[in-house]
Structures are given as structure tokens and as C-alpha cells.
Design a protein around this motif. Structure first.
Motif, PDB file in Angstrom:
ATOM      1  N   SER A 107     -16.833  47.914 -45.128  1.00  0.00           N
ATOM      2  CA  SER A 107     -16.814  46.963 -44.019  1.00  0.00           C
ATOM      3  C   SER A 107     -15.597  47.161 -43.124  1.00  0.00           C
ATOM      4  O   SER A 107     -15.453  46.468 -42.128  1.00  0.00           O
ATOM      5  CB  SER A 107     -16.810  45.520 -44.551  1.00  0.00           C
ATOM      6  N   TYR A 108     -14.709  48.122 -43.442  1.00  0.00           N
ATOM      7  CA  TYR A 108     -13.523  48.338 -42.635  1.00  0.00           C
ATOM      8  C   TYR A 108     -13.877  49.151 -41.395  1.00  0.00           C
ATOM      9  O   TYR A 108     -14.971  49.680 -41.258  1.00  0.00           O
ATOM     10  CB  TYR A 108     -12.437  49.046 -43.447  1.00  0.00           C
ATOM     11  N   LYS A 109     -12.920  49.246 -40.499  1.00  0.00           N
ATOM     12  CA  LYS A 109     -13.167  49.924 -39.228  1.00  0.00           C
ATOM     13  C   LYS A 109     -13.493  51.400 -39.414  1.00  0.00           C
ATOM     14  O   LYS A 109     -14.402  51.922 -38.799  1.00  0.00           O
ATOM     15  CB  LYS A 109     -11.946  49.776 -38.311  1.00  0.00           C
ATOM     16  N   GLY A 110     -12.734  52.088 -40.238  1.00  0.00           N
ATOM     17  CA  GLY A 110     -13.031  53.464 -40.563  1.00  0.00           C
ATOM     18  C   GLY A 110     -12.687  54.462 -39.469  1.00  0.00           C
ATOM     19  O   GLY A 110     -12.051  54.147 -38.469  1.00  0.00           O
ATOM     20  N   ARG A 111     -13.127  55.693 -39.700  1.00  0.00           N
ATOM     21  CA  ARG A 111     -12.933  56.781 -38.760  1.00  0.00           C
ATOM     22  C   ARG A 111     -14.291  57.245 -38.241  1.00  0.00           C
ATOM     23  O   ARG A 111     -15.327  56.927 -38.816  1.00  0.00           O
ATOM     24  CB  ARG A 111     -12.220  57.956 -39.446  1.00  0.00           C
ATOM     25  N   THR A 112     -14.254  58.012 -37.168  1.00  0.00           N
ATOM     26  CA  THR A 112     -15.502  58.556 -36.635  1.00  0.00           C
ATOM     27  C   THR A 112     -15.725  59.931 -37.255  1.00  0.00           C
ATOM     28  O   THR A 112     -15.291  60.948 -36.725  1.00  0.00           O
ATOM     29  CB  THR A 112     -15.447  58.672 -35.105  1.00  0.00           C
ATOM     30  N   ASP A 113     -16.406  59.951 -38.364  1.00  0.00           N
ATOM     31  CA  ASP A 113     -16.612  61.194 -39.084  1.00  0.00           C
ATOM     32  C   ASP A 113     -17.798  61.977 -38.555  1.00  0.00           C
ATOM     33  O   ASP A 113     -18.156  63.015 -39.114  1.00  0.00           O
ATOM     34  CB  ASP A 113     -16.752  60.925 -40.574  1.00  0.00           C
ATOM     35  N   THR A 114     -18.450  61.485 -37.543  1.00  0.00           N
ATOM     36  CA  THR A 114     -19.414  62.259 -36.778  1.00  0.00           C
ATOM     37  C   THR A 114     -19.005  62.182 -35.319  1.00  0.00           C
ATOM     38  O   THR A 114     -18.839  61.095 -34.775  1.00  0.00           O
ATOM     39  CB  THR A 114     -20.848  61.721 -36.946  1.00  0.00           C
ATOM     40  N   ILE A 115     -18.794  63.324 -34.695  1.00  0.00           N
ATOM     41  CA  ILE A 115     -18.367  63.387 -33.298  1.00  0.00           C
ATOM     42  C   ILE A 115     -19.198  64.459 -32.603  1.00  0.00           C
ATOM     43  O   ILE A 115     -19.201  65.615 -33.035  1.00  0.00           O
ATOM     44  CB  ILE A 115     -16.870  63.719 -33.164  1.00  0.00           C
ATOM     45  N   MET A 116     -19.896  64.082 -31.556  1.00  0.00           N
ATOM     46  CA  MET A 116     -20.741  65.031 -30.846  1.00  0.00           C
ATOM     47  C   MET A 116     -20.740  64.723 -29.362  1.00  0.00           C
ATOM     48  O   MET A 116     -20.754  63.562 -28.963  1.00  0.00           O
ATOM     49  CB  MET A 116     -22.173  64.982 -31.372  1.00  0.00           C
ATOM     50  N   ILE A 117     -20.732  65.769 -28.563  1.00  0.00           N
ATOM     51  CA  ILE A 117     -20.860  65.631 -27.110  1.00  0.00           C
ATOM     52  C   ILE A 117     -22.252  66.082 -26.704  1.00  0.00           C
ATOM     53  O   ILE A 117     -22.699  67.173 -27.083  1.00  0.00           O
ATOM     54  CB  ILE A 117     -19.811  66.481 -26.370  1.00  0.00           C
ATOM     55  N   ALA A 118     -22.933  65.244 -25.931  1.00  0.00           N
ATOM     56  CA  ALA A 118     -24.232  65.603 -25.371  1.00  0.00           C
ATOM     57  C   ALA A 118     -24.112  65.689 -23.860  1.00  0.00           C
ATOM     58  O   ALA A 118     -23.460  64.852 -23.231  1.00  0.00           O
ATOM     59  CB  ALA A 118     -25.289  64.561 -25.742  1.00  0.00           C
ATOM     60  N   THR A 119     -24.717  66.708 -23.277  1.00  0.00           N
ATOM     61  CA  THR A 119     -24.821  66.798 -21.823  1.00  0.00           C
ATOM     62  C   THR A 119     -26.296  66.806 -21.457  1.00  0.00           C
ATOM     63  O   THR A 119     -27.111  67.435 -22.141  1.00  0.00           O
ATOM     64  CB  THR A 119     -24.140  68.065 -21.268  1.00  0.00           C
ATOM     65  N   ILE A 120     -26.630  66.097 -20.384  1.00  0.00           N
ATOM     66  CA  ILE A 120     -28.019  66.027 -19.916  1.00  0.00           C
ATOM     67  C   ILE A 120     -28.038  66.450 -18.451  1.00  0.00           C
ATOM     68  O   ILE A 120     -27.414  65.802 -17.610  1.00  0.00           O
ATOM     69  CB  ILE A 120     -28.595  64.607 -20.066  1.00  0.00           C
ATOM     70  N   ASN A 121     -28.743  67.531 -18.164  1.00  0.00           N
ATOM     71  CA  ASN A 121     -28.765  68.099 -16.817  1.00  0.00           C
ATOM     72  C   ASN A 121     -30.172  68.013 -16.246  1.00  0.00           C
ATOM     73  O   ASN A 121     -31.070  68.754 -16.674  1.00  0.00           O
ATOM     74  CB  ASN A 121     -28.298  69.555 -16.851  1.00  0.00           C
ATOM     75  N   PRO A 122     -30.407  67.105 -15.284  1.00  0.00           N
ATOM     76  CA  PRO A 122     -31.756  66.943 -14.735  1.00  0.00           C
ATOM     77  C   PRO A 122     -32.164  68.082 -13.807  1.00  0.00           C
ATOM     78  O   PRO A 122     -33.355  68.270 -13.554  1.00  0.00           O
ATOM     79  CB  PRO A 122     -31.664  65.615 -13.976  1.00  0.00           C
ATOM     80  N   GLN A 123     -31.181  68.828 -13.296  1.00  0.00           N
ATOM     81  CA  GLN A 123     -31.518  69.947 -12.422  1.00  0.00           C
ATOM     82  C   GLN A 123     -32.062  71.138 -13.217  1.00  0.00           C
ATOM     83  O   GLN A 123     -33.095  71.715 -12.878  1.00  0.00           O
ATOM     84  CB  GLN A 123     -30.297  70.387 -11.602  1.00  0.00           C
ATOM     85  N   THR A 124     -31.355  71.502 -14.285  1.00  0.00           N
ATOM     86  CA  THR A 124     -31.818  72.610 -15.117  1.00  0.00           C
ATOM     87  C   THR A 124     -32.847  72.161 -16.147  1.00  0.00           C
ATOM     88  O   THR A 124     -33.467  72.993 -16.812  1.00  0.00           O
ATOM     89  CB  THR A 124     -30.635  73.248 -15.863  1.00  0.00           C
ATOM     90  N   LYS A 125     -33.008  70.837 -16.286  1.00  0.00           N
ATOM     91  CA  LYS A 125     -33.918  70.243 -17.263  1.00  0.00           C
ATOM     92  C   LYS A 125     -33.576  70.702 -18.677  1.00  0.00           C
ATOM     93  O   LYS A 125     -34.443  71.073 -19.466  1.00  0.00           O
ATOM     94  CB  LYS A 125     -35.370  70.572 -16.921  1.00  0.00           C
ATOM     95  N   LYS A 126     -32.262  70.623 -18.980  1.00  0.00           N
ATOM     96  CA  LYS A 126     -31.791  71.016 -20.296  1.00  0.00           C
ATOM     97  C   LYS A 126     -30.811  69.974 -20.834  1.00  0.00           C
ATOM     98  O   LYS A 126     -30.090  69.341 -20.081  1.00  0.00           O
ATOM     99  CB  LYS A 126     -31.089  72.378 -20.241  1.00  0.00           C
TER     100      LYS A 126
END
Length: 342
Positions: A107-126
Motif C-alpha cells: 500500500s506504500y507509494k513505491g517506485r515506478t518499476d515499469t517505465i515506457m515511452i509511447a509515441t503516436i504519429n497520425p501522419q505516418t500512422k505508426k
């Protein structure tokens, strides 16, 4: 490089700091880390919201209610005008984070043991998903006396805002939005969609469940978590676990885009109660209208470090060329000019 304190010393220093400035109190670690799943699963819900336009008023009502509960500002000034980016239909970035809380009695605050960056590009559709090792050695934004440290400590020190700034400084990439999920939500979500179907990339047994390489399994929430938890018997260690986590989340995404799931308020509410994001309802509508096509072409990558023991702690040390490679990949996906990392 300054001497890196071990985690126990860091915890004690943070406790002393909290008495004076209301900083985060780092909890004690509870034995062997059992699981750090893709708690960025809220990203799947964000992608799910991209189908909102096609499903009418009932879906909108359910989604609007769920996302209103999950909204929370990052509390910082962003690197760029995110509303302008979204309104002009330019590529956006979302930082997905996951914490240890919400299950296994935590129940503690903890750490972010999963970290991911997502990019969404509507021009390239990727769409691009890039995982960052939780033990990446880096400077924590705003905490020079505690640096260098593991990147997952940024959340414990200063919350989401500090994590965003730390990631931006590390990779020279703007973070437009964030989404955070604690681990208590993933099992519920998998059960709500009727389980997920995944093919195991290796043979192993974990907590009473056995998986064979090349075999396909239909997993309920508990089994999927076991499939995602194992790390120490994987020849690729945490990187192998990230691969299995991706398999689970991609399978969950395929189930989540079904009409019956979008209309399932129980499913959406189970996720919103375990999540937070600074994407507003109006932001999500814009994503639905202008970015949906990009989710049909998803690629994934990870930043590769080298394990090193420094002052009694295990770090993933990322070389300059690898960091620059990831920076180039992310900036290209965002249609931004190249920048050289220090």
C-alpha cells in the motif's frame, strides 16, 4: 560520479527529508521482488478510447465517467504546449508508468518499476513503444544530492512530475502526457475481458504454473501475472520478462478493442480505480478522432544497458551510443529534429 548510496541509506535519508519538506517516504523493500508487470496497461485503455467515435453515446458515457475518476495533473510545466500539439494533430508522446502498489499486500507509494515511452504519429500512422530499464543509472531531476540513482527512484522522490523531467533529461525527448497504473488493476482487467491468449517464448515453471516454449495458452488474470512475473530463470533476465509482458499487453489490447468491452462500465471502472493520467476527456476525444489509425501499426523496442555493481547496488548503465540511438528513434517518431545527447 558521486558515491552512490545503497537503497537502505537512501530510504533513511528520504525519511529524514520528509520531516522537513513533505518529501516522499521511501518504504522498505519486502524481500525478493516478485513482479513488476506492465502496469502501463492504462495505455491500453487509452488506446481503447481511440475507438470511442465508432461506438456512440453509450460508450462515450462509460468512458467519460471512468476517465474523470482517473484524471490527475502531473503538476509541472510541460516541455511544450501539449494542447497545441494535440489540436494540430502532431505526433504526441505518453509516458507509461507502473507502481508496486495495489496487490501483494502493498500500500506504500513505491517506485515506478515499469517505465515506457509511447509515441503516436497520425501522419505516418505508426505507434512506437520503448521500454526503459527500471535500474537505469541517471540523475534525478531536482535531486542533485541523491544523484546518480536508479531511474525508478524518481517517482519515490518527487512523484510523476519528477519522473517526467528525469526521463526528458535522460533522452532529450518531450513528454506530453503520462499514464500510471498500480499492479492491482491488471489482473482485474484481464479477467473482465475473459482472459488473454499468449504463446510462450520459453519453457519455465513459476508459482505452480508451467509454460512450454511455443505452446499457446488462454490465461486468466492470475495465470497471466505468473507468466509476466518470472525474471531470475529467464536467460535474458529483466529484458526477457519485458518481452513476456509485451505479449500479455498486446493480447489484452486485442481483446479490449471489442465493442462489448467498450460498453462494459465494470471493465472501465475497474481500471480507472487503479490508474491516473493527465489526459482529459476532451484530449481522448481528439485522440479518437485523429490518432486512431496509428494504433494499427505498433512497433516496440527497449533501451539496452549493461549490468554493473556500483557501491553495492546493481545498475543498468546505458552507453552514450545506445542512449543516442533511442533518442534518435523517439525524436524521429515525433517528427522532431535530431539532437545530440551529452
Amino acid at each position: 560520479m558521486k558515491n552512490q548510496p545503497n537503497e537502505n541509506n537512501m530510504d533513511s535519508r528520504m525519511q529524514r527529508r520528509s520531516a522537513n519538506q513533505q518529501g516522499p517516504k521511501q518504504p522498505k523493500q519486502h524481500g525478493t521482488r516478485r513482479w513488476h508487470p506492465w502496469r502501463w496497461f492504462w495505455g491500453i485503455i487509452i488506446l481503447l478510447l481511440l475507438v470511442i467515435v465508432g461506438f456512440g453515446a453509450v460508450a462515450y458515457h462509460n468512458i467519460n465517467s471512468a476517465t474523470s475518476k482517473a484524471y490527475k495533473s502531473a503538476g509541472i510545466t510541460k516541455a511544450r504546449d501539449t494542447k497545441a500539439v494535440l489540436n494540430s494533430k502532431k505526433p504526441i508522446s505518453i509516458l507509461f508508468l507502473g507502481t508496486d502498489t495495489g496487490a501483494l499486500g502493498r500500500s506504500y507509494k513505491g517506485r515506478t518499476d515499469t517505465i515506457m515511452i509511447a509515441t503516436i504519429n497520425p501522419q505516418t500512422k505508426k505507434m512506437l513503444l520503448v521500454s526503459l530499464p527500471r535500474d537505469t543509472m541517471t540523475d534525478i531531476a531536482g535531486y542533485p544530492d541523491e544523484s546518480p540513482a536508479k531511474i525508478n527512484a524518481a517517482y519515490a522522490y518527487g512523484g510523476v512530475g519528477t519522473t517526467i523531467k528525469t526521463v526528458q533529461n535522460l533522452l532529450n525527448v518531450p513528454i506530453d502526457y503520462y499514464a500510471l497504473l498500480n499492479m492491482g488493476g491488471l489482473e482485474k482487467a484481464i479477467n473482465e475481458v475473459g482472459g488473454v491468449t499468449v504463446t510462450s517464448p520459453l519453457s519455465f515453471s513459476y508459482e505452480g504454473s508451467t509454460f512450454e516454449k511455443g505452446q499457446t495458452y488462454h490465461m486468466n488474470g492470475a495465470t497471466a501475472l505468473k507468466f509476466s512475473r518470472m525474471r531470475y530463470d529467464d536467460p535474458q533476465g529483466d529484458y526477457g520478462r519485458q518481452t513476456r509482458q509485451r505479449l500479455v499487453v498486446e493480447a489484452l489490447f486485442r481483446k479490449s478493442i471489442a465493442v462489448q468491452t467498450v460498453l462494459n462500465s465494470s471493465f472501465l471502472n475497474s481500471i480507472s480505480s487503479q490508474s491516473q493520467t493527465d489526459l482529459t476527456n476532451s484530449d481522448l476525444v481528439k485522440l479518437a478522432q485523429n490518432y486512431r489509425s496509428a494504433t494499427k501499426n505498433i512497433s516496440s523496442d527497449h533501451m539496452q544497458g549493461q549490468g554493473q555493481m556500483i557501491n553495492g547496488q546493481s545498475f543498468e548503465v546505458v552507453g552514450h551510443s545506445e542512449k543516442q540511438r533511442v533518442t534518435n528513434e523517439l525524436r524521429t517518431s515525433l517528427d522532431l529534429s535530431a539532437k545530440t545527447d551529452e
